[in-house]
Design a protein around this motif. Structure first.
Motif, PDB file in Angstrom:
ATOM      1  N   ASN A   1       4.529 -11.352  -3.599  1.00  0.00           N
ATOM      2  CA  ASN A   1       5.420 -11.427  -2.435  1.00  0.00           C
ATOM      3  C   ASN A   1       4.742 -12.020  -1.205  1.00  0.00           C
ATOM      4  O   ASN A   1       5.388 -12.196  -0.176  1.00  0.00           O
ATOM      5  N   GLY A   2       3.448 -12.300  -1.318  1.00  0.00           N
ATOM      6  CA  GLY A   2       2.775 -13.011  -0.233  1.00  0.00           C
ATOM      7  C   GLY A   2       1.676 -12.260   0.472  1.00  0.00           C
ATOM      8  O   GLY A   2       1.121 -12.761   1.456  1.00  0.00           O
ATOM      9  N   ALA A   3       1.324 -11.051   0.009  1.00  0.00           N
ATOM     10  CA  ALA A   3       0.245 -10.303   0.660  1.00  0.00           C
ATOM     11  C   ALA A   3      -1.100 -11.004   0.460  1.00  0.00           C
ATOM     12  O   ALA A   3      -1.338 -11.644  -0.572  1.00  0.00           O
ATOM     13  N   ASP A   4      -1.987 -10.875   1.429  1.00  0.00           N
ATOM     14  CA  ASP A   4      -3.345 -11.414   1.323  1.00  0.00           C
ATOM     15  C   ASP A   4      -4.330 -10.384   0.786  1.00  0.00           C
ATOM     16  O   ASP A   4      -5.375 -10.743   0.246  1.00  0.00           O
ATOM     17  N   ASP A   5      -3.992  -9.100   0.951  1.00  0.00           N
ATOM     18  CA  ASP A   5      -4.859  -8.017   0.460  1.00  0.00           C
ATOM     19  C   ASP A   5      -3.978  -6.796   0.228  1.00  0.00           C
ATOM     20  O   ASP A   5      -2.851  -6.715   0.740  1.00  0.00           O
ATOM     21  N   TYR A   6      -4.517  -5.841  -0.546  1.00  0.00           N
ATOM     22  CA  TYR A   6      -3.724  -4.671  -0.933  1.00  0.00           C
ATOM     23  C   TYR A   6      -4.658  -3.474  -0.960  1.00  0.00           C
ATOM     24  O   TYR A   6      -5.626  -3.449  -1.717  1.00  0.00           O
ATOM     25  N   VAL A   7      -4.390  -2.488  -0.093  1.00  0.00           N
ATOM     26  CA  VAL A   7      -5.240  -1.306   0.033  1.00  0.00           C
ATOM     27  C   VAL A   7      -4.412  -0.073  -0.318  1.00  0.00           C
ATOM     28  O   VAL A   7      -3.320   0.125   0.224  1.00  0.00           O
ATOM     29  N   VAL A   8      -4.923   0.740  -1.243  1.00  0.00           N
ATOM     30  CA  VAL A   8      -4.199   1.915  -1.715  1.00  0.00           C
ATOM     31  C   VAL A   8      -4.640   3.146  -0.922  1.00  0.00           C
ATOM     32  O   VAL A   8      -5.840   3.382  -0.716  1.00  0.00           O
ATOM     33  N   LYS A   9      -3.666   3.931  -0.454  1.00  0.00           N
ATOM     34  CA  LYS A   9      -3.946   5.195   0.237  1.00  0.00           C
ATOM     35  C   LYS A   9      -4.363   6.248  -0.786  1.00  0.00           C
ATOM     36  O   LYS A   9      -3.829   6.263  -1.905  1.00  0.00           O
ATOM     37  N   PRO A  10      -5.291   7.164  -0.405  1.00  0.00           N
ATOM     38  CA  PRO A  10      -6.021   7.199   0.870  1.00  0.00           C
ATOM     39  C   PRO A  10      -7.123   6.147   0.889  1.00  0.00           C
ATOM     40  O   PRO A  10      -7.640   5.754  -0.161  1.00  0.00           O
ATOM     41  N   PHE A  11      -7.486   5.703   2.078  1.00  0.00           N
ATOM     42  CA  PHE A  11      -8.512   4.666   2.205  1.00  0.00           C
ATOM     43  C   PHE A  11      -9.473   5.036   3.324  1.00  0.00           C
ATOM     44  O   PHE A  11      -9.147   5.823   4.217  1.00  0.00           O
TER      45      PHE A  11
END
Length: 223
Positions: free
Chosen positions: A94-104
């Motif tokens: 969908n166009g994200a540059d990065d993906y961070v999963v909670k908790p972080f």
């Protein structure tokens, strides 16, 4: 200073991320509704957008697609509990540059922001927007949505001045001076009228390009 828009409806998470990033000399605005961040983005672009997936008035993936339709290079990072491989792949598609999963870890998040901004030139430096119009200063090109519009040099310079001063009325005399007189070319007032008429025709008469009668012109968002 890094300007951040953070789309997050959890007040506790939003506050903790905002406080930490502002300690790192960032300016953070938290939005708990997709509708609110859309309005903000139309008026002003930050350096980066942090985006939760599940929001009260919609889905983050739909917002990401909406952003990418308008701003191809605006950096976007997902911050979400949705951590299975299908969601991560969908986020990038969908166009994200990065993906961070909670908790972080907040320090790791900040490092990811810095790394992403190092890899991408910020859209605010090279591209100007008003409604569906986009002017790319690197390419010296003008777009209406996804369609490139061929304009003459005076038309481009006229649009550039107005878009760089979006929200301000620019007088006819100032435009004549900056578009033509600075090149040593004397022209009369009718030249500006004709050039503006041709530019409007090429841009399909955009509502955001306004005539201030007997004074000048102004660009302002209407969407």
């Amino acid at each position: 200073m890094i300007e951040v828009y953070y789309v997050e409806d959890d007040e506790t998470i939003g506050k903790s991320v905002k406080e930490y990033l502002e300690q790192q000399n960032c300016k953070v605005t938290v939005f708990d509704r997709i509708a609110d961040v859309k309005k903000a983005l139309i008026g002003h672009l930050p350096m980066i957008v942090l985006l939760d997936w599940n929001m009260p008035d919609g889905q983050g993936n739909e917002l990401c697609l909406w952003i990418r339709e308008r701003w191809k290079t605006l950096p976007v990072i997902y911050l979400t509990v949705r951590g299975d491989s299908h969601d991560i792949v969908t986020g990038f598609q969908n166009g994200a540059d990065d993906y961070v999963v909670k908790p972080f870890d907040l320090a790791v998040l900040y490092s990811r922001i810095l790394a992403l901004l190092r890899r991408t030139k910020t859209v605010t430096d090279t591209k100007l927007f008003c409604d569906d119009l986009m002017l790319d200063k690197e390419k010296t090109a003008v777009y209406d949505g996804q369609k490139e519009i061929v304009v003459s040099q005076p038309e481009y310079r006229l649009l550039l001045i107005l878009m760089e001063n979006k929200g301000k009325t620019i007088t006819r005399n100032l435009l004549l001076e900056q578009v033509w007189d600075c090149s040593g070319n004397y022209v009369n007032d009718n030249t500006l009228t004709v050039t503006m008429k041709r530019l409007r025709e090429k841009l399909n008469y955009p509502a955001c390009l306004k005539t201030i009668r007997s004074f000048g012109y102004r660009m302002e968002d209407t969407q």
